[in-house]
Design a protein around this motif. Structure first.
Motif, PDB file in Angstrom:
ATOM      1  N   CYS A  20       0.860  -1.250  -0.255  1.00 14.24           N
ATOM      2  CA  CYS A  20      -0.048  -0.105  -0.182  1.00 14.24           C
ATOM      3  C   CYS A  20       1.037   1.050   0.101  1.00 14.24           C
ATOM      4  O   CYS A  20       0.297   2.025   0.788  1.00 14.24           O
ATOM      5  N   SER A  49      -0.795  -6.503  -7.662  1.00 19.71           N
ATOM      6  CA  SER A  49      -2.109  -6.535  -6.895  1.00 19.71           C
ATOM      7  C   SER A  49      -2.789  -4.943  -6.722  1.00 19.71           C
ATOM      8  O   SER A  49      -3.617  -5.054  -6.534  1.00 19.71           O
ATOM      9  N   ILE A  50      -2.326  -4.648  -5.899  1.00 19.10           N
ATOM     10  CA  ILE A  50      -2.687  -2.951  -5.870  1.00 19.10           C
ATOM     11  C   ILE A  50      -3.000  -2.099  -6.918  1.00 19.10           C
ATOM     12  O   ILE A  50      -5.007  -2.097  -6.764  1.00 19.10           O
ATOM     13  N   THR A  51      -2.948  -1.988  -7.670  1.00 21.76           N
ATOM     14  CA  THR A  51      -3.529  -1.797  -8.929  1.00 21.76           C
ATOM     15  C   THR A  51      -4.508  -2.208 -10.158  1.00 21.76           C
ATOM     16  O   THR A  51      -5.421  -1.968 -10.365  1.00 21.76           O
ATOM     17  N   SER A  56     -10.934  -5.289  -3.100  1.00 19.96           N
ATOM     18  CA  SER A  56     -11.327  -3.997  -2.691  1.00 19.96           C
ATOM     19  C   SER A  56     -13.328  -3.988  -3.068  1.00 19.96           C
ATOM     20  O   SER A  56     -14.238  -2.619  -2.412  1.00 19.96           O
ATOM     21  N   SER A  67      -9.403   0.219  -9.154  1.00 27.33           N
ATOM     22  CA  SER A  67      -8.033   0.746  -9.339  1.00 27.33           C
ATOM     23  C   SER A  67      -8.095   1.901  -9.050  1.00 27.33           C
ATOM     24  O   SER A  67      -8.485   2.481  -9.871  1.00 27.33           O
ATOM     25  N   HIS A 262      -4.385  -5.380   1.574  1.00 22.99           N
ATOM     26  CA  HIS A 262      -4.634  -4.337   0.405  1.00 22.99           C
ATOM     27  C   HIS A 262      -5.443  -3.249   0.186  1.00 22.99           C
ATOM     28  O   HIS A 262      -6.636  -3.708   1.417  1.00 22.99           O
ATOM     29  N   PRO A 263      -5.431  -1.947   0.125  1.00 18.08           N
ATOM     30  CA  PRO A 263      -6.306  -1.345   0.329  1.00 18.08           C
ATOM     31  C   PRO A 263      -8.135  -1.517  -0.097  1.00 18.08           C
ATOM     32  O   PRO A 263      -7.923  -1.700  -1.308  1.00 18.08           O
ATOM     33  N   GLN A 268      -7.793   3.042  -2.019  1.00 17.30           N
ATOM     34  CA  GLN A 268      -7.401   3.013  -3.429  1.00 17.30           C
ATOM     35  C   GLN A 268      -7.872   4.438  -3.869  1.00 17.30           C
ATOM     36  O   GLN A 268      -7.485   5.216  -4.485  1.00 17.30           O
TER      37      GLN A 268
END
Length: 283
Positions: A20, A49-51, A56, A67, A262-263, A268
């Motif tokens: 993050c 994965s964050i992108t 989420s 994203s 993850h956010p 995000q």
């Protein structure tokens, strides 16, 4: 070319896909430029994965509509949505090539896909999986990380020399441990194998565990330094976020309640906001 759909990855290993935030100091200063043109290009996202917006949508899979980069959902004011307000010609021209679990050595292939897309604007956020391995010894060496990033950026510079590139700093994963190691829910989730190099034995105060966490923090800082240098070497079409993502002070309410890593959609959106300011495309 049609925009890519959501990639469903339900396996637990995908949890170790990203983090993050990221950080550094000096920021390459390219010339200020207009939004991507109305030509054949659009926005392409490279990374992990964050992108992909992982988790989420409250399911342990990618959720690309959230994203920070290419999302088209209403809950996140992504880079794509901000660009669309400036230039309606890029509608539906989004290409998310990020993949859960991707490390820096995947950038070259993702960049090749962005070149095929004829993207005019490319975001890059990579590196968390290079540290989130089985242990400190398994982390990608700094020199190898830099070489992997350079290869990916070289593909973009050769194939799309006029494209604008935003390199985003790696989120401050150590910050996640700081805010979550006293929370029973987060600790239970992390025990499933999420970023073990950092989050294994999350409540331990043993010297070896403290040293392991410090090594992960230091490696992220080293990667971020290399990301600044790689963007500078790229030239004036590359802009680094100046550590904006790394400086985000994540709290548990910005993380999803499934893996506490993850956010969530709000997180995000926060990443989209701070990185957009650094993109050189904000009006």
């Amino acid at each position: 070319m049609p925009r890519r759909g959501v990639t469903a990855l339900a396996c637990l290993a995908a949890l170790v896909a990203l983090a993050c935030e990221g950080g550094t100091s000096a920021t390459p200063r390219p010339t200020t430029s207009a939004p991507p043109s109305s030509g054949p290009g659009g926005i392409a996202a490279l990374g992990d994965s964050i992108t992909t917006g992982f988790a989420s949508c409250l399911v342990l899979t990618s959720c690309e509509r959230n994203s920070w980069s290419t999302g088209d959902g209403l809950r996140v004011e992504s880079h794509y949505r901000r660009l669309l307000e400036q230039n309606s010609a890029i509608r539906d021209r989004t290409y998310n090539h990020a993949r859960p679990g991707a490390r820096a050595d995947a950038l070259e292939g993702q960049a090749q896909a962005a070149v095929r897309d004829r993207a005019d604007y490319v975001t890059v956020l990579i590196g968390a999986n290079d540290v989130c391995r089985g242990g400190v010894d398994a982390m990608t060496p700094v020199a190898d990380f830099r070489a992997d990033v350079d290869r990916g950026l070289r593909v973009l510079r050769t194939g799309r020399p006029k494209a604008r590139v935003l390199v985003v700093s790696i989120p401050d994963l150590y910050r996640l441990w700081e805010v979550g190691h006293d929370d029973a829910r987060a600790v239970r989730a992390w025990r499933r194998g999420i970023c073990p190099s950092l989050l294994a034995e999350a409540t331990s105060t043993a010297p070896a565990d403290r040293a392991r966490r410090a090594a992960v923090r230091d490696r992220i800082n080293a990667y971020n330094t290399e990301l600044v240098a790689a963007c500078r070497a790229y030239g004036s079409r590359c802009r680094h976020d100046g550590g904006a993502a790394h400086k985000v002070r994540f709290t548990l309410d910005l993380l999803n309640p499934l893996d506490w890593f993850h956010p969530n959609a709000t997180g995000q959106g926060r990443l989209a906001e701070v990185t957009w300011r650094s993109s050189g495309l904000a009006n």
